[in-house]
Enzyme design. Structure first.
Site, PDB file in Angstrom:
ATOM      1  N   HIS A 135       0.709  -1.237  -0.028  1.00  0.00           N
ATOM      2  CA  HIS A 135       0.020   0.107   0.081  1.00  0.00           C
ATOM      3  C   HIS A 135       0.768   1.307   0.035  1.00  0.00           C
ATOM      4  O   HIS A 135       0.578   2.227   0.637  1.00  0.00           O
ATOM      5  CB  HIS A 135      -0.968   0.067   1.163  1.00  0.00           C
ATOM      6  CG  HIS A 135      -2.030  -1.010   1.179  1.00  0.00           C
ATOM      7  ND1 HIS A 135      -2.486  -1.675   0.167  1.00  0.00           N
ATOM      8  CD2 HIS A 135      -2.650  -1.694   2.124  1.00  0.00           C
ATOM      9  CE1 HIS A 135      -3.425  -2.607   0.136  1.00  0.00           C
ATOM     10  NE2 HIS A 135      -3.695  -2.607   1.368  1.00  0.00           N
ATOM     11  N   HIS A 209      -9.411   2.001   0.977  1.00  0.00           N
ATOM     12  CA  HIS A 209      -9.545   0.838   1.802  1.00  0.00           C
ATOM     13  C   HIS A 209     -10.597   0.854   2.756  1.00  0.00           C
ATOM     14  O   HIS A 209     -10.269   0.516   3.991  1.00  0.00           O
ATOM     15  CB  HIS A 209      -8.069   0.711   2.244  1.00  0.00           C
ATOM     16  CG  HIS A 209      -7.653  -0.717   2.591  1.00  0.00           C
ATOM     17  ND1 HIS A 209      -8.350  -1.381   3.659  1.00  0.00           N
ATOM     18  CD2 HIS A 209      -6.627  -1.596   2.218  1.00  0.00           C
ATOM     19  CE1 HIS A 209      -7.572  -2.531   3.617  1.00  0.00           C
ATOM     20  NE2 HIS A 209      -6.555  -2.460   3.117  1.00  0.00           N
ATOM     21  N   GLU A 344     -11.631  -3.429  -2.581  1.00  0.00           N
ATOM     22  CA  GLU A 344     -10.711  -2.544  -2.847  1.00  0.00           C
ATOM     23  C   GLU A 344     -10.516  -2.674  -4.508  1.00  0.00           C
ATOM     24  O   GLU A 344      -9.736  -3.477  -4.849  1.00  0.00           O
ATOM     25  CB  GLU A 344      -9.192  -2.814  -2.262  1.00  0.00           C
ATOM     26  CG  GLU A 344      -9.284  -2.640  -0.710  1.00  0.00           C
ATOM     27  CD  GLU A 344      -8.223  -3.401  -0.274  1.00  0.00           C
ATOM     28  OE1 GLU A 344      -6.911  -2.886  -0.397  1.00  0.00           O
ATOM     29  OE2 GLU A 344      -8.519  -4.463   0.463  1.00  0.00           O
TER      30      GLU A 344
END
Length: 379
Positions: A135, A209, A344
């Site tokens: 991420h 997210h 996501e």
């Protein structure tokens, strides 16, 4: 019985129509407001924006990390309740936030061993998830302060966030100019548009997210019923890195082509489920039309809430809160395992190292542009 003169009748009728129209117009007014959310360690102030549509749906977004801190959805009785995991103040987001509501980048999901090659040059990223980069690294887009601009037009309100990710930030090449726009409409839909340009070849995979819980944060998400328009997943190894080949969902716990209760799918025996501790995999969307397409429907039977998700992306990471362990608490709730799920929208994990996957390379002169929409209703 005395008759009402025609003129008076017409006048009364006009007033009723006019007042009804005025009330209807007033109901459809959408608003946006701002307040201080907290202070960062360097003294900068984070703001919290509240978007409200004409039906009473509200979405709270902070310009710290582009985080959605609150989102209300109706139940079958018409009551609006918060359905996303998060915190009531900025401080917990600065400490140990498992990406609750976060705007994720420069690269959402995992990159194996934090390395990739682009045009013959190898780049090294921050390692923050076992042996991998996850991420965006140690200070991804979820941990920076974005420039915010309010949007108001007709029955839509929104928030545009802008950020310049400088060349080699977290190891990624190129000065990347990013604009992310959240808009809330009177169809009870929150849309997120991601837009970016670069001055050097780079890789990019932006997503949101948010952890959803359509019970209204009353209990875990195991009774949620999920439908995904997908024939295959991207299987992963024990480090949750793609093996490089796709796997058909037919005959596996990953078959959500027809509505499946999460508890039914997650209770089955499968090596992929064991590797991830539950669902934490990338489903390849089976495209039936170009552009923004409905690919996911989630229902919570007791409340009657329904969430539909549309995207222009090729895939989605479906995650079932496998790593929530009860150590975090927010909104007067303890976040235990399986208390939230994520959808996501994205490109595949580790795409920079998997040439057979759809490319995530962005070159100078090109524009990264994707959209995802979450629509809420109840029945």
């Amino acid at each position: 019985m005395k008759k009402i003169p025609f003129l008076l009748t017409a006048l009364i009728g006009f007033c009723i129509f006019s007042c009804s129209k005025t009330n209807q117009e007033e109901k459809m007014i959408s608003t946006i407001s701002k307040e201080t959310f907290g202070e960062l360690p360097d003294g900068q102030k984070a703001e919290l924006y509240t978007l409200t549509n004409g039906n009473g749906m509200t979405v709270n977004i902070t310009n710290y990390g582009g985080i959605i801190t609150k989102l209300t959805a109706p139940d079958k009785s018409g009551a609006w309740t918060d359905v996303v995991l998060g915190f009531d103040s900025l401080a917990p987001y600065l400490k140990e936030n498992p990406f609750f509501g976060a705007l994720v980048g420069r690269y959402g999901n995992r990159i194996a061993k934090g390395k990739f090659k682009l045009n013959g040059q190898e780049y090294s990223l921050a390692i923050n998830n076992g042996p991998n980069s996850l991420h965006g690294g140690k200070k991804g887009f979820d941990k920076v302060l974005w420039k915010a601009t309010e949007i108001k037009q007709d029955s839509v309100v929104g928030l545009q966030l802008e950020y310049l990710s400088k060349d080699m930030e977290e190891g990624y090449p190129g000065n990347l100019t990013v604009k992310v726009t959240y808009t809330l409409d009177n169809d009870n839909a929150l849309s997120i548009n991601y837009h970016a340009t670069t001055d050097k070849p780079t890789v990019i995979n932006l997503t949101n997210h948010s952890y959803f819980n359509l019970t209204g944060l009353k209990r875990d998400i195991l009774n949620h019923e999920v439908t995904l328009v997908s024939d295959s997943i991207v299987p992963v190894d024990k480090n949750l890195i793609p093996t490089g080949k796709l796997r058909a969902v037919e005959g596996t716990p990953f078959d959500f082509r027809k509505s499946v209760k999460i508890s039914d799918g997650i209770s089955k025996t499968d090596e992929q489920l064991e590797n991830a501790g539950g669902f934490d995999h990338c489903w390849v969307i089976k495209r039936t039309e170009p552009g923004l397409m409905l690919f996911a429907t989630v229902k919570e039977p007791e409340s009657g809430r329904k969430m539909e998700v549309f995207t222009t992306e090729p895939a989605v990471q479906f995650y079932t809160g496998n790593f929530l362990d009860g150590s975090l608490k927010g909104k007067n709730v303890t976040y235990v395992k399986r208390f939230g799920f994520c959808l996501e929208t994205e490109h595949y994990p580790d795409s920079p190292n998997q040439p057979q996957f759809p490319s995530t390379v962005l070159n100078p002169g090109d524009t990264y542009n994707t959209t995802t929409k979450y629509r809420f209703s109840a029945n």
